[in-house]
Design a protein around this motif. Structure first.
Motif, PDB file in Angstrom:
ATOM      1  N   VAL A   1       0.817  -1.129  -0.093  1.00 16.41           N
ATOM      2  CA  VAL A   1       0.038   0.054  -0.074  1.00 16.41           C
ATOM      3  C   VAL A   1       0.967   1.376   0.079  1.00 16.41           C
ATOM      4  CG1 VAL A   1      -1.904   1.274   1.305  1.00 16.41           C
ATOM      5  CG2 VAL A   1      -1.763  -1.139   1.237  1.00 16.41           C
ATOM      6  N   ILE A   2       1.746   1.257   0.761  1.00 17.01           N
ATOM      7  CA  ILE A   2       2.541   2.481   1.085  1.00 17.01           C
ATOM      8  C   ILE A   2       3.749   2.632  -0.015  1.00 17.01           C
ATOM      9  CG2 ILE A   2       4.026   3.873   2.739  1.00 17.01           C
ATOM     10  CD1 ILE A   2       2.337   2.480   4.909  1.00 17.01           C
ATOM     11  N   LEU A   3       4.367   1.494  -0.222  1.00 17.80           N
ATOM     12  CA  LEU A   3       5.678   1.735  -1.029  1.00 17.80           C
ATOM     13  C   LEU A   3       5.117   2.040  -2.486  1.00 17.80           C
ATOM     14  CD1 LEU A   3       8.506   1.338  -0.403  1.00 17.80           C
ATOM     15  CD2 LEU A   3       8.216  -0.961  -1.314  1.00 17.80           C
ATOM     16  N   PRO A   4       4.203   1.764  -3.310  1.00 10.92           N
ATOM     17  CA  PRO A   4       3.908   2.092  -4.569  1.00 10.92           C
ATOM     18  C   PRO A   4       3.426   3.491  -4.469  1.00 10.92           C
ATOM     19  CG  PRO A   4       2.578   0.072  -4.034  1.00 10.92           C
ATOM     20  CD  PRO A   4       3.411   0.578  -2.779  1.00 10.92           C
ATOM     21  N   THR A   5       3.181   3.933  -3.353  1.00  7.87           N
ATOM     22  CA  THR A   5       2.541   5.682  -3.340  1.00  7.87           C
ATOM     23  C   THR A   5       3.932   6.487  -3.498  1.00  7.87           C
ATOM     24  OG1 THR A   5       1.083   4.790  -1.795  1.00  7.87           O
ATOM     25  CG2 THR A   5       1.209   7.152  -2.361  1.00  7.87           C
ATOM     26  N   ILE A   6       4.765   5.977  -2.636  1.00  6.27           N
ATOM     27  CA  ILE A   6       6.112   6.865  -2.526  1.00  6.27           C
ATOM     28  C   ILE A   6       7.233   6.412  -3.399  1.00  6.27           C
ATOM     29  CG2 ILE A   6       5.683   7.426  -0.150  1.00  6.27           C
ATOM     30  CD1 ILE A   6       7.562   5.286   0.593  1.00  6.27           C
ATOM     31  N   THR A   7       6.986   5.486  -4.260  1.00  5.10           N
ATOM     32  CA  THR A   7       8.248   5.116  -5.272  1.00  5.10           C
ATOM     33  C   THR A   7       8.582   6.209  -6.025  1.00  5.10           C
ATOM     34  OG1 THR A   7       7.366   2.800  -5.206  1.00  5.10           O
ATOM     35  CG2 THR A   7       8.720   3.651  -7.041  1.00  5.10           C
ATOM     36  N   PRO A   8       7.562   7.034  -6.811  1.00  2.06           N
ATOM     37  CA  PRO A   8       8.179   8.113  -7.429  1.00  2.06           C
ATOM     38  C   PRO A   8       9.081   9.017  -6.880  1.00  2.06           C
ATOM     39  CG  PRO A   8       5.874   7.494  -8.075  1.00  2.06           C
ATOM     40  CD  PRO A   8       6.238   6.822  -6.911  1.00  2.06           C
ATOM     41  N   ALA A   9       8.595   9.462  -5.463  1.00  3.91           N
ATOM     42  CA  ALA A   9       9.219  10.355  -4.609  1.00  3.91           C
ATOM     43  C   ALA A   9      10.620   9.852  -4.375  1.00  3.91           C
ATOM     44  CB  ALA A   9       8.141  10.689  -3.413  1.00  3.91           C
ATOM     45  N   LEU A  10      10.697   8.711  -3.961  1.00  2.60           N
ATOM     46  CA  LEU A  10      11.864   7.847  -3.648  1.00  2.60           C
ATOM     47  C   LEU A  10      13.037   7.925  -4.650  1.00  2.60           C
ATOM     48  CD1 LEU A  10      11.075   4.661  -1.860  1.00  2.60           C
ATOM     49  CD2 LEU A  10      12.559   6.310  -0.867  1.00  2.60           C
ATOM     50  N   LEU A  11      12.466   7.624  -5.907  1.00  2.00           N
ATOM     51  CA  LEU A  11      13.380   7.582  -7.101  1.00  2.00           C
ATOM     52  C   LEU A  11      13.760   9.151  -7.426  1.00  2.00           C
ATOM     53  CD1 LEU A  11      11.705   4.791  -9.447  1.00  2.00           C
ATOM     54  CD2 LEU A  11      13.825   4.800  -7.990  1.00  2.00           C
ATOM     55  N   THR A  12      12.963  10.060  -7.248  1.00  5.17           N
ATOM     56  CA  THR A  12      13.250  11.596  -7.732  1.00  5.17           C
ATOM     57  C   THR A  12      14.346  11.873  -6.625  1.00  5.17           C
ATOM     58  OG1 THR A  12      11.026  11.935  -8.116  1.00  5.17           O
ATOM     59  CG2 THR A  12      12.103  13.956  -7.725  1.00  5.17           C
ATOM     60  N   GLY A  13      14.269  11.569  -5.361  1.00  2.89           N
ATOM     61  CA  GLY A  13      15.207  11.807  -4.349  1.00  2.89           C
ATOM     62  C   GLY A  13      16.498  11.381  -4.659  1.00  2.89           C
ATOM     63  N   PHE A  14      16.471   9.849  -5.037  1.00  2.00           N
ATOM     64  CA  PHE A  14      17.479   9.184  -5.391  1.00  2.00           C
ATOM     65  C   PHE A  14      18.336   9.846  -6.475  1.00  2.00           C
ATOM     66  CE2 PHE A  14      19.316   6.207  -8.270  1.00  2.00           C
ATOM     67  CZ  PHE A  14      20.510   5.532  -7.620  1.00  2.00           C
ATOM     68  N   ALA A  15      17.745  10.399  -7.502  1.00  2.00           N
ATOM     69  CA  ALA A  15      18.341  10.709  -8.745  1.00  2.00           C
ATOM     70  C   ALA A  15      18.908  12.096  -8.294  1.00  2.00           C
ATOM     71  CB  ALA A  15      17.218  11.234  -9.940  1.00  2.00           C
ATOM     72  N   MET A  16      18.141  12.839  -7.488  1.00  2.00           N
ATOM     73  CA  MET A  16      18.680  14.400  -7.237  1.00  2.00           C
ATOM     74  C   MET A  16      20.099  14.058  -6.441  1.00  2.00           C
ATOM     75  SD  MET A  16      15.015  16.147  -5.961  1.00  2.00           S
ATOM     76  CE  MET A  16      14.599  17.654  -6.870  1.00  2.00           C
ATOM     77  N   ALA A  17      19.943  13.237  -5.437  1.00  2.00           N
ATOM     78  CA  ALA A  17      21.280  13.053  -4.586  1.00  2.00           C
ATOM     79  C   ALA A  17      22.377  12.414  -5.512  1.00  2.00           C
ATOM     80  CB  ALA A  17      20.972  11.888  -3.507  1.00  2.00           C
ATOM     81  N   PHE A  18      22.244  11.525  -6.528  1.00  2.00           N
ATOM     82  CA  PHE A  18      23.047  11.224  -7.151  1.00  2.00           C
ATOM     83  C   PHE A  18      23.730  12.292  -8.304  1.00  2.00           C
ATOM     84  CE2 PHE A  18      23.687   8.383 -11.314  1.00  2.00           C
ATOM     85  CZ  PHE A  18      24.904   7.970 -10.855  1.00  2.00           C
ATOM     86  N   ALA A  19      22.715  12.973  -8.640  1.00  2.47           N
ATOM     87  CA  ALA A  19      23.226  14.294  -9.756  1.00  2.47           C
ATOM     88  C   ALA A  19      23.909  15.102  -9.002  1.00  2.47           C
ATOM     89  CB  ALA A  19      21.890  14.931 -10.172  1.00  2.47           C
ATOM     90  N   ARG A  20      23.754  15.363  -7.552  1.00  5.91           N
ATOM     91  CA  ARG A  20      24.397  16.312  -6.798  1.00  5.91           C
ATOM     92  C   ARG A  20      25.812  15.719  -6.493  1.00  5.91           C
ATOM     93  NH1 ARG A  20      24.658  20.280  -2.502  1.00  5.91           N
ATOM     94  NH2 ARG A  20      27.009  20.557  -2.587  1.00  5.91           N
ATOM     95  N   ALA A  21      25.906  14.355  -6.251  1.00  2.30           N
ATOM     96  CA  ALA A  21      26.874  13.699  -5.685  1.00  2.30           C
ATOM     97  C   ALA A  21      28.252  13.716  -6.921  1.00  2.30           C
ATOM     98  CB  ALA A  21      26.775  12.509  -5.298  1.00  2.30           C
ATOM     99  N   ILE A  22      27.636  13.609  -8.223  1.00  4.17           N
ATOM    100  CA  ILE A  22      28.730  13.685  -9.295  1.00  4.17           C
ATOM    101  C   ILE A  22      29.128  14.810  -9.424  1.00  4.17           C
ATOM    102  CG2 ILE A  22      28.563  13.678 -12.034  1.00  4.17           C
ATOM    103  CD1 ILE A  22      26.188  11.566 -11.696  1.00  4.17           C
ATOM    104  N   GLY A  23      28.544  15.836  -9.062  1.00  2.54           N
ATOM    105  CA  GLY A  23      29.406  17.212  -9.397  1.00  2.54           C
ATOM    106  C   GLY A  23      30.046  17.639  -8.241  1.00  2.54           C
ATOM    107  N   GLU A  24      30.096  16.809  -6.874  1.00  2.00           N
ATOM    108  CA  GLU A  24      30.453  17.729  -5.807  1.00  2.00           C
ATOM    109  C   GLU A  24      32.013  17.612  -5.854  1.00  2.00           C
ATOM    110  OE1 GLU A  24      29.178  19.002  -3.362  1.00  2.00           O
ATOM    111  OE2 GLU A  24      30.960  18.942  -2.030  1.00  2.00           O
ATOM    112  N   TYR A  25      32.575  18.801  -5.142  1.00  2.00           N
ATOM    113  CA  TYR A  25      33.734  18.955  -5.025  1.00  2.00           C
ATOM    114  C   TYR A  25      34.345  19.090  -3.754  1.00  2.00           C
ATOM    115  CZ  TYR A  25      38.514  21.365  -6.105  1.00  2.00           C
ATOM    116  OH  TYR A  25      39.543  21.643  -6.307  1.00  2.00           O
TER     117      TYR A  25
END
Lengths: 281, 273
Positions: free
Chosen positions: A191-215
């Motif tokens: 019930v809960i996991l399917p609702t929050i999956t898009p948000a989870l993946l968005t957060g993951f992708a944002m953290a990933f993008a930020r980490a690639i450019g981090e200096y």
């Protein structure tokens, strides 16, 4: 009828031309024209020169390290972010407000400060490093240190994307599932996991993008050994310091294209999330 | 209820290890040799120059991005036009560009071999390895902060109130000042403090264009790097502790602003019901 249509098309709100014009001018001067310089500079290189600059073994090793460490850190944050969001939304405990505020610390703390502080903690004589050394584990000045720094940088992303969705999620659905005999784990997974999956993946992708450019946070803890712990941003700086501006530009273009692809993925994920939210109501 | 306890304990452990400890380490390391050494670093002219430059850059960058943020939010949130979502993506673009690449871009435009390099040299204007380059690189990395805070807020509020004011004969400027501004006040403050924090703390982009000239082009984060690399750990952490204090003040203001926003929303729903 045509008269009405025209009336509707007329703008009531003032200042559209002025504000849009200023916005476009500012964006062009600060972002678009300078960024286009990157591509124009790249076109001054021949294909062979470009390929040589972006695919030397040292540069390839830096891509693997940068993207690999960023992925591991973002993956780790996927779980801790969900844990933090869950605990902050669903439970009451003393100090909850403080924890909620502290989650944004990596946004507010300058990266150089985070870098030297994590290094001091994890170096052989640091608070955590001393314990690790007793077990013969070295984190500072290795790729593992880079992952730690990138985890720190990425903490807020998943928490802040999942938290509002979890708050909106109807508790009734979960309760209904439990009433119908679902175990708490089933209620969560179905019930809960399917609702929050898009948000989870968005957060993951944002953290990933930020980490690639981090200096800033990475260079202090990395040790910066060529082929082992040298991130791509540092390669660009190294090339610049040797006045190899064309080479630095070529590597930067590769990084930029990587970031753009991720940006597109994030936009698609957010569209998916909006669709989900729309379907529910 | 056992699961609840375990999850809370795990979350607190993570927060302690990854957030509380690094923050505590900054202040402990800064005070390792006592308050005397701490204030000795603060009295150093190079520290003063770095603090002054960081404040100077921020004092230019924040008002510029504030003006941009308000303009962009007004255009995007109060009007409909083609390509709107593309414009929003463009505004967010600096967030997905690595700071080092952002700095490099300005070297290509204003550097000795760049587009305007020859002209700048002939007219004896220095942008790269000087303060103007650092200002513009900071403008780039902090550009989205205020705009992306205001756009969703103003979109949610709609433009009914503004339209009512216009029908009643208010001028455009009056509408903004009397109707819109009071509504977006807290979001505006929040955007400004985020922009301020990032501008004081920006490292990668500024490092590329600064040239690291002591007392001249060193901001606080760059001074931290130089001191740290010279093994003056206590001095480096002393400057870092000022930046950490700024981060804590930022979080404090942020929490206060969110509390105010929440209260305003509650009042609104109470008023409606």
């Amino acid at each position: 009828m045509p008269h009405l249509k025209r009336l509707k098309q007329q703008r009531v709100m003032p200042g559209f031309g002025l504000t849009l014009g200023l916005t476009m001018l500012y964006l062009s001067l600060v972002v678009l024209i300078p960024l286009s310089a990157l591509f124009f500079k790249t076109f001054t290189l021949s294909a062979d020169e470009f390929w040589l600059a972006v695919s030397s073994p040292r540069v390839m090793a830096s891509y693997r390290l940068t993207f690999g460490a960023a992925f591991i850190a973002a993956f780790f944050n996927l779980f801790t972010g969900l844990l933090l969001a869950w605990v902050l939304v669903r439970y009451e405990f003393p100090g909850k407000k403080l924890v909620d505020a502290l989650v944004d610390l990596p946004f507010a703390l300058p990266t150089a400060v985070a870098g030297i502080s994590l290094t001091a903690l994890l170096a052989g004589n640091g608070w955590i490093g001393a314990y690790l050394q007793a077990w013969d584990i070295q984190v500072a000045f290795t790729p593992a240190g880079i992952v730690i720094a990138l985890i720190f940088i990425g903490i807020p992303f998943v928490v802040r994307t999942v938290q509002p969705v979890l708050e909106e999620a109807e508790k009734e659905l979960e309760e209904a599932a439990t009433c119908l005999g679902a175990t708490p784990w089933q209620a969560f997974a179905k019930v809960i996991l399917p609702t929050i999956t898009p948000a989870l993946l968005t957060g993951f992708a944002m953290a990933f993008a930020r980490a690639i450019g981090e200096y800033g946070s990475v260079i202090f803890i990395a040790g910066n050994m060529p082929m082992v712990s040298e991130i791509t941003s540092l390669i660009i700086i190294g090339k610049l310091e040797q006045y190899d501006i064309a080479g630095a530009t070529a590597v930067a273009v590769v990084m930029l294209i990587g970031s753009f692809i991720l940006l597109m993925v994030i936009n698609l994920l957010q569209a998916w999330q909006r669709k989900r939210a729309g379907m529910k109501s | 209820m056992n699961i609840r306890r375990i999850l809370i304990a795990l979350a607190l452990l993570f927060v302690f290890l990854f957030l509380v400890l690094p923050l505590a380490a900054v202040f402990t390391e800064a005070l390792r040799k006592g308050l005397g050494a701490y204030f000795a670093t603060l009295e150093d002219p190079d520290s003063w120059a770095a603090i002054g430059l960081s404040l100077f850059i921020t004092a230019i960058v924040v008002p510029m991005n504030l003006l941009f943020g308000v303009c962009a939010a007004w255009a995007v949130a109060k009007h409909d036009f083609k390509g709107k979502s593309f414009l929003i993506t463009l505004i967010d673009l600096p967030f997905s560009v690595s700071p080092v690449v952002a700095g490099l871009v300005y070297v290509l435009v204003f550097g000795a071999n760049g587009w305007f390099g020859g002209w700048l040299l002939a007219n004896d204007i220095k942008i790269i390895f000087a303060v103007p380059g650092m200002v513009i690189a900071t403008v780039f990395v902090t550009l989205p902060f205020i705009a992306r805070e205001l756009i969703p807020l103003m979109q949610a509020q709609g433009s009914d109130e503004e339209q009512a004011a216009i029908v009643l004969g208010a001028s455009g400027w009056q509408v903004f000042y009397r109707v819109t501004l009071p509504n977006i006040k807290w979001g505006l403050i929040y955007g400004v403090i985020l922009c301020n924090a990032r501008s004081m703390g920006e490292f990668g982009a500024v490092a590329v264009v600064s040239g690291h000239i002591r007392g001249q082009t060193n901001t606080m984060p760059l001074q931290v790097e130089i001191l740290y690399n010279e093994y003056q750990s206590v001095a480096a952490f002393t400057i870092a502790s000022l930046l950490a204090l700024l981060a804590l003040v930022t979080l404090l203001i942020k929490t206060f602003v969110q509390w105010r926003q929440h209260k305003a929303e509650q009042l609104l729903t109470q008023g409606l019901s």
